[in-house]
Design a protein around this motif. Structure first.
Motif, mmCIF file in Angstrom:
data_model
loop_
_atom_site.group_PDB
_atom_site.id
_atom_site.type_symbol
_atom_site.label_atom_id
_atom_site.label_comp_id
_atom_site.label_asym_id
_atom_site.label_seq_id
_atom_site.Cartn_x
_atom_site.Cartn_y
_atom_site.Cartn_z
ATOM 1 N N HIS A 1 0.686 -1.295 0.029
ATOM 2 C CA HIS A 1 0.162 0.074 -0.088
ATOM 3 C C HIS A 1 0.852 1.147 0.007
ATOM 4 N N LYS B 1 -8.499 2.799 2.294
ATOM 5 C CA LYS B 1 -7.594 1.787 2.791
ATOM 6 C C LYS B 1 -8.107 0.431 3.096
ATOM 7 N N GLN C 1 -7.453 -3.416 2.047
ATOM 8 C CA GLN C 1 -6.934 -4.303 3.028
ATOM 9 C C GLN C 1 -7.935 -5.635 3.387
ATOM 10 N N TRP D 1 -7.004 -7.102 -1.368
ATOM 11 C CA TRP D 1 -6.023 -7.789 -0.887
ATOM 12 C C TRP D 1 -6.033 -9.243 -0.725
#
Length: 224
Positions: free
Chosen positions: A7, A35, A39, A43
């Motif tokens: 990131h 974010k 996450q 991801w």
């Protein structure tokens, strides 16, 4: 590379490539919620931030500038990804903003975008639901991608089984295949084992019995 390292590199790359208001928009717009979407949702499914663009500028039918939370721009499609908080996207929205939001998504759909919306509450507390929906929305495009990977040479039946595995969250059972394809349990198991032989699935055992089959990393890389 773990998520935090990826990131940080991701943000440094995109900040370095922007100036003026586009850079300021990225600094202001990419915060905790955005974010967390990467996450908790992105991801775990993809394991990479490749082809992702934060605070991506698009234009409406009047050439008015708008920013998507993320644009996913692989060779096989255009996906707009939004993290919607109740306070900012629903509670504080008047009728005019509500109408515009619907029209914008319809316009972008007409221009070839596939729009995906996730609520902040689900991203934070029920990310597995978001991951399932992400697999459902993006998986078929991965499987149709003629990228020259080994998966591109799969037969229609094999591609359908891989697509089924995507839809079921990355793994599939023989009885799922038997029901989906209207074949016997033995035929379903044989088809899955052929995909194991090609390296696209791996068996997952419970004791001495294979209970399900998961997509392999090799298959995921080939599909992407």
């Amino acid at each position: 590379m773990d998520f935090n390292q990826a990131h940080q590199a991701f943000m440094e790359k995109h900040l370095a490539g922007r100036t003026g208001e586009r850079r300021g928009r990225l600094q202001r717009g990419h915060q905790y919620a955005e974010k967390l979407l990467l996450q908790n949702v992105w991801w775990p499914v993809f394991g990479t931030l490749e082809h992702m663009h934060p605070e991506y500028e698009v234009y409406d039918w009047n050439r008015k500038s708008q920013f998507l939370d993320f644009a996913f721009l692989p060779p096989y499609g255009r996906f707009g990804i939004e993290c919607d908080g109740f306070q900012s996207h629903v509670k504080d929205m008047d009728r005019e903003k509500f109408n515009y939001a619907l029209n914008r998504d319809t316009f972008l759909t007409g221009m070839g975008w596939k729009m995906l919306h996730f609520s902040f509450d689900d991203i934070q507390y029920r990310p597995e639901v978001c991951r399932m929906l992400l697999n459902l929305a993006v998986g078929p495009y991965l499987l149709r991608n003629p990228s020259g990977s080994s998966v591109g040479s799969a037969s229609p039946v094999e591609k359908e089984l891989l697509r089924l595995a995507w839809h079921l969250g990355g793994s599939v059972r023989p009885r799922d295949v038997a029901k989906h394809e209207s074949v016997s349990f033995r035929t379903a198991r044989n088809r899955l084992n052929r995909l194991v032989d090609k390296g696209w699935l791996r068996p997952v055992a419970s004791g001495t019995y294979t209970c399900r089959y998961e997509l392999t990393d090799q298959a995921a890389e080939g599909l992407a």
